[in-house]
Every structure is written in structure tokens, then in C-alpha cells.
Design a protein around this motif. Structure first.
Motif, PDB file in Angstrom:
ATOM      1  N   ASN A  42      48.811  75.326  54.161  1.00 17.71           N
ATOM      2  CA  ASN A  42      47.767  75.807  53.254  1.00 17.71           C
ATOM      3  C   ASN A  42      47.025  77.001  53.875  1.00 17.71           C
ATOM      4  O   ASN A  42      46.728  76.998  55.069  1.00 17.71           O
ATOM      5  N   ASP A  45      43.429  76.259  55.490  1.00 16.88           N
ATOM      6  CA  ASP A  45      43.581  75.513  56.745  1.00 16.88           C
ATOM      7  C   ASP A  45      44.090  76.442  57.850  1.00 16.88           C
ATOM      8  O   ASP A  45      43.624  76.384  58.991  1.00 16.88           O
ATOM      9  N   LYS A  89      43.489  65.491  60.092  1.00 19.08           N
ATOM     10  CA  LYS A  89      43.474  65.451  58.632  1.00 19.08           C
ATOM     11  C   LYS A  89      44.066  64.134  58.135  1.00 19.08           C
ATOM     12  O   LYS A  89      43.510  63.506  57.232  1.00 19.08           O
ATOM     13  N   THR A 102      54.247  65.017  53.291  1.00 20.30           N
ATOM     14  CA  THR A 102      54.746  64.971  51.908  1.00 20.30           C
ATOM     15  C   THR A 102      53.677  65.497  50.957  1.00 20.30           C
ATOM     16  O   THR A 102      53.968  66.300  50.065  1.00 20.30           O
ATOM     17  N   ALA A 103      52.415  65.070  51.167  1.00 16.74           N
ATOM     18  CA  ALA A 103      51.331  65.500  50.280  1.00 16.74           C
ATOM     19  C   ALA A 103      51.124  67.015  50.361  1.00 16.74           C
ATOM     20  O   ALA A 103      50.891  67.674  49.345  1.00 16.74           O
ATOM     21  N   LEU A 104      51.227  67.561  51.574  1.00 13.40           N
ATOM     22  CA  LEU A 104      51.031  69.012  51.742  1.00 13.40           C
ATOM     23  C   LEU A 104      52.083  69.800  50.973  1.00 13.40           C
ATOM     24  O   LEU A 104      51.781  70.821  50.349  1.00 13.40           O
ATOM     25  N   GLU A 106      53.742  68.672  48.341  1.00 13.49           N
ATOM     26  CA  GLU A 106      53.460  68.464  46.907  1.00 13.49           C
ATOM     27  C   GLU A 106      52.381  69.443  46.436  1.00 13.49           C
ATOM     28  O   GLU A 106      52.473  70.006  45.345  1.00 13.49           O
ATOM     29  N   ASN A 107      51.347  69.642  47.289  1.00 10.55           N
ATOM     30  CA  ASN A 107      50.240  70.528  46.924  1.00 10.55           C
ATOM     31  C   ASN A 107      50.672  71.981  46.741  1.00 10.55           C
ATOM     32  O   ASN A 107      49.987  72.755  46.077  1.00 10.55           O
ATOM     33  N   LEU A 108      51.789  72.337  47.383  1.00 11.10           N
ATOM     34  CA  LEU A 108      52.241  73.735  47.291  1.00 11.10           C
ATOM     35  C   LEU A 108      52.502  74.158  45.847  1.00 11.10           C
ATOM     36  O   LEU A 108      52.333  75.324  45.489  1.00 11.10           O
ATOM     37  N   GLN A 109      52.887  73.185  45.022  1.00  9.39           N
ATOM     38  CA  GLN A 109      53.229  73.515  43.626  1.00  9.39           C
ATOM     39  C   GLN A 109      52.044  74.092  42.869  1.00  9.39           C
ATOM     40  O   GLN A 109      52.222  74.880  41.941  1.00  9.39           O
ATOM     41  N   SER A 110      50.815  73.697  43.280  1.00 10.51           N
ATOM     42  CA  SER A 110      49.649  74.229  42.585  1.00 10.51           C
ATOM     43  C   SER A 110      48.874  75.229  43.454  1.00 10.51           C
ATOM     44  O   SER A 110      47.775  75.636  43.110  1.00 10.51           O
ATOM     45  N   ASP A 111      49.463  75.603  44.590  1.00  9.34           N
ATOM     46  CA  ASP A 111      48.790  76.520  45.514  1.00  9.34           C
ATOM     47  C   ASP A 111      48.979  77.966  45.032  1.00  9.34           C
ATOM     48  O   ASP A 111      50.115  78.423  44.855  1.00  9.34           O
TER      49      ASP A 111
END
Lengths: 180, 176
Positions: A42, A45, A89, A102-104, A106-111
């Protein structure tokens, strides 16, 4: 390329420190940013970790003995800062290290600062399955185009072991990308 | 007897000794290049516009911690003296009461409280930093575990959980 020895000397002297530190930040900020970004994924971060890295470098420069090269020392600090950041974190969120990875991804899709297509997203998923060290070796070699000798100084691992790690990583990623 | 024909060509020293190794490297490199071809050349990350231009100032400000000008709140000054006098009276009263109570020292803390402090406090130490503090040579694995581990348990665990032997950070001699 900045003459490292002279720069270190200037960084340790009070009267030349500010100017030398500016040169240091300017020389390494982009390379270190991308190194850190590929670990934490991110942008915000990565920005935090990069700032902390330079603050640590500034505070600890007197302790730098010159046993290794300056860039490898700074890279080592950046790597440790980024990995520690992820550990904190996951602890704060109460998830496992794997769960956080895994969550990080997944978050890329809306980054908004991730412009990757489907295959690039799949690459991130593949990278998340690798052990930390293998992932580091892969990104440093493949994306940052560092030489094995340079990576060896940063990660304090033999060139032979790095080659084996890189080969393994490439093979695993290839298999993951080819799977459905 | 016919004299052996002399070879007039020469090779670099150790050429044939390392030939097999170099050949295998080349074959492996070929395989890796093939695998690399299926991996995207860029990873799709981007950054805000002008990020690197503004970064220097941001980090300089943090490092040199610019002094912030404090504006004195003069209008409240007269209340400070009154508040200070009241606080002084309270401190005197409580000070006298507390002095009569027995002192609490480290030995009086319940171990549950100490455990909970360690569980809930983020010390901000990386595992490397912790490893620097604790002298590993003097530490046995069973000192920090509630249930003793035997060799068999450890081997079973490693068998199931370690994909890459390199993760174990073994010296070559250790698994030779």
C-alpha cells in the motif's frame, strides 16, 4: 553515483550533516520506496515506512562502522522496518501473517495507486504465497534488477543460496500464474 | 614406437573441472528464462503525482523537528495561580495519606498482571532485536515452553510446515 565514503564522513560531521542527509535522501528515496512498496503493497504504508527508514538512518549513522556498503546497510534497515511494520499490523488487526498478506492483496483491487491488470493482480497473489525471503529475493532481482552480489550484501546470504531461492520463486510463480 | 602427436592447443586452467557445473548453470538459466517469460515485466503499482518531489521536505521536517511557535494564553493566567494552589493542597493531603501506606514493590505484583502486561504491550521490537537481547547460547528450547518438546515432535513439525529448507537458516555443515 555518490561517493559513499565521503558521504558517510559528511553525515557524521555536524556542520555538513544537513546537506549530506539531503543528498542521501535524494539518492536513495526512489529505490528504497519501490523496495518497501513491494513488501507492504500500500502506498501510504510505504510512505510511512520510508520516512521511518530515513529517520533511523539519521539517528544511527554514528553507529555505521562501514563494515558493509552504505546502500546495503540502508536497504537492510528498510527491509527490517517494512517486515516489522507488517508484523505490527497483523498483531494490531489480530490476524495471522498469512491472513494479512491475503488481505493486502485483496485490498489492491480497490487501491487507486494500483493500476495492475488481472495478470498483475494474480502475480501479487502468487507472491503472497512465497516465504518472505524468497519473495524478497524475487522482487529485488526481477523488478529492481539488483545483482546477486548486491542482494547478498543486503540479505547476508550467499550468492549460491540466493540463486536457488530465485529459481524456486520463479518456478512457483510460473506454476501459480498458469493455474486456473 | 611412434612418437605421440603433441597437442598444440591449450585450455584455461581448471576448464574441464568446472565444465559440468557451467553446463548445468546454462541449462538452468535457459529454464528460468523460459519461466520468466510468463511473468509480467511490471507490477502495476503507481504513486501520487509529485510524491517524490515533496518527499524530501517531509522527511527533513520530521528529522529536524521544526520548532513550533507557542502562543501564550494570557487571559487564563490569573486562573493558573488559583488552580495551582488547589492542586498543592490536594497533593499535601494525599501525600500525607499515601506516606502512611506500605510501599508496593515489584515482588508484590501478581505474575498474572506481569503476563498480561507483556501480552498487551507492543514493545515495537523485531524478532532480530529480541534475539540480540536474549542470549540464545544460554537458553534451552524447553525453558520457554510449557510442554516439553522431544526430538520427534520437532522433526514432525518441520516435516509438515517447512517447504524450503533454507528457511531453517542452517549452515551447510548442519545438514551435510
Amino acid at each position: 553515483m555518490v561517493a559513499e565514503e565521503a558521504l558517510v564522513k559528511e553525515l557524521k560531521q555536524k556542520d555538513s550533516q544537513a546537506k549530506a542527509f539531503e543528498v542521501l535522501v535524494n539518492t536513495y528515496k526512489e529505490r528504497l520506496y519501490w523496495h518497501i512498496r513491494r513488501i507492504v503493497l500500500n502506498h501510504d504504508d510505504a510512505d510511512d515506512v520510508l520516512q521511518n527508514t530515513f529517520i533511523k538512518v539519521y539517528k544511527n549513522i554514528d553507529g555505521f562502522k562501514g563494515d558493509s556498503k552504505l546502500y546495503s546497510w540502508i536497504y537492510r534497515i528498510a527491509t527490517n522496518e517494512a517486515l516489522t511494520f507488517l508484523k505490527r499490523k497483523s498483531k494490531k488487526l489480530g490476524v495471522s501473517d498469512e491472513g494479512l498478506k491475503t488481505a493486502l492483496v485483496e485490498n489492491l483491487q480497490s487501491d487507486v495507486y494500483f493500476e495492475g491488470d488481472e495478470i498483475q493482480l494474480k502475480l501479487q497473489k502468487a507472491l503472497a504465497t512465497l516465504p518472505d525471503k524468497q519473495k524478497l529475493v524475487f522482487t529485488m532481482k526481477y523488478f529492481q534488477e539488483m545483482k546477486y552480489e548486491e542482494i547478498s550484501e543486503v540479505l547476508e546470504t550467499s550468492v549460491g543460496a540466493l540463486k536457488a531461492s530465485y529459481h524456486l520463486a520463479v518456478k512457483k510463480i510460473e506454476t501459480y500464474l498458469k493455474s486456473d | 614406437m611412434e612418437k605421440e602427436k603433441k597437442n598444440t592447443f591449450n585450455t584455461p586452467e581448471g576448464y574441464f573441472d568446472s565444465f559440468h557445473e557451467r553446463l548445468m548453470d546454462k541449462i538452468e538459466d535457459g529454464e528460468i528464462k523460459e519461466a520468466e517469460a510468463s511473468i509480467p515485466k511490471s507490477d502495476g503499482f503507481s504513486i501520487p503525482k509529485g510524491y517524490f518531489n515533496s518527499f524530501d521536505q517531509k522527511v527533513m521536517d520530521k528529522v529536524y523537528q521544526k520548532t513550533v511557535k507557542v502562543i501564550e494564553l494570557k487571559s487564563y493566567k490569573k486562573f493558573y495561580y488559583g488552580a495551582a494552589a488547589i492542586a498543592a493542597i490536594f497533593i499535601m493531603i494525599f501525600g500525607i495519606t499515601w506516606n502512611n501506606e506500605p510501599k508496593v514493590d515489584f515482588a508484590d505484583l501478581a505474575s498474572a498482571e506481569i503476563d498480561s502486561y507483556f501480552d498487551t504491550t507492543d514493545f515495537g521490537l523485531s524478532s532480530y532485536e529480541i534475539a540480540e537481547i536474549i542470549e540464545v547460547e544460554e537458553l534451552e528450547i524447553n525453558d520457554i515452553l510449557e510442554t516439553a518438546l522431544d526430538k520427534e515432535n520437532i522433526l514432525d513439525y518441520l516435516n509438515e510446515n517447512v517447504d524450503d529448507i533454507e528457511d531453517l537458516n542452517l549452515e551447510y555443515d548442519d545438514y551435510e
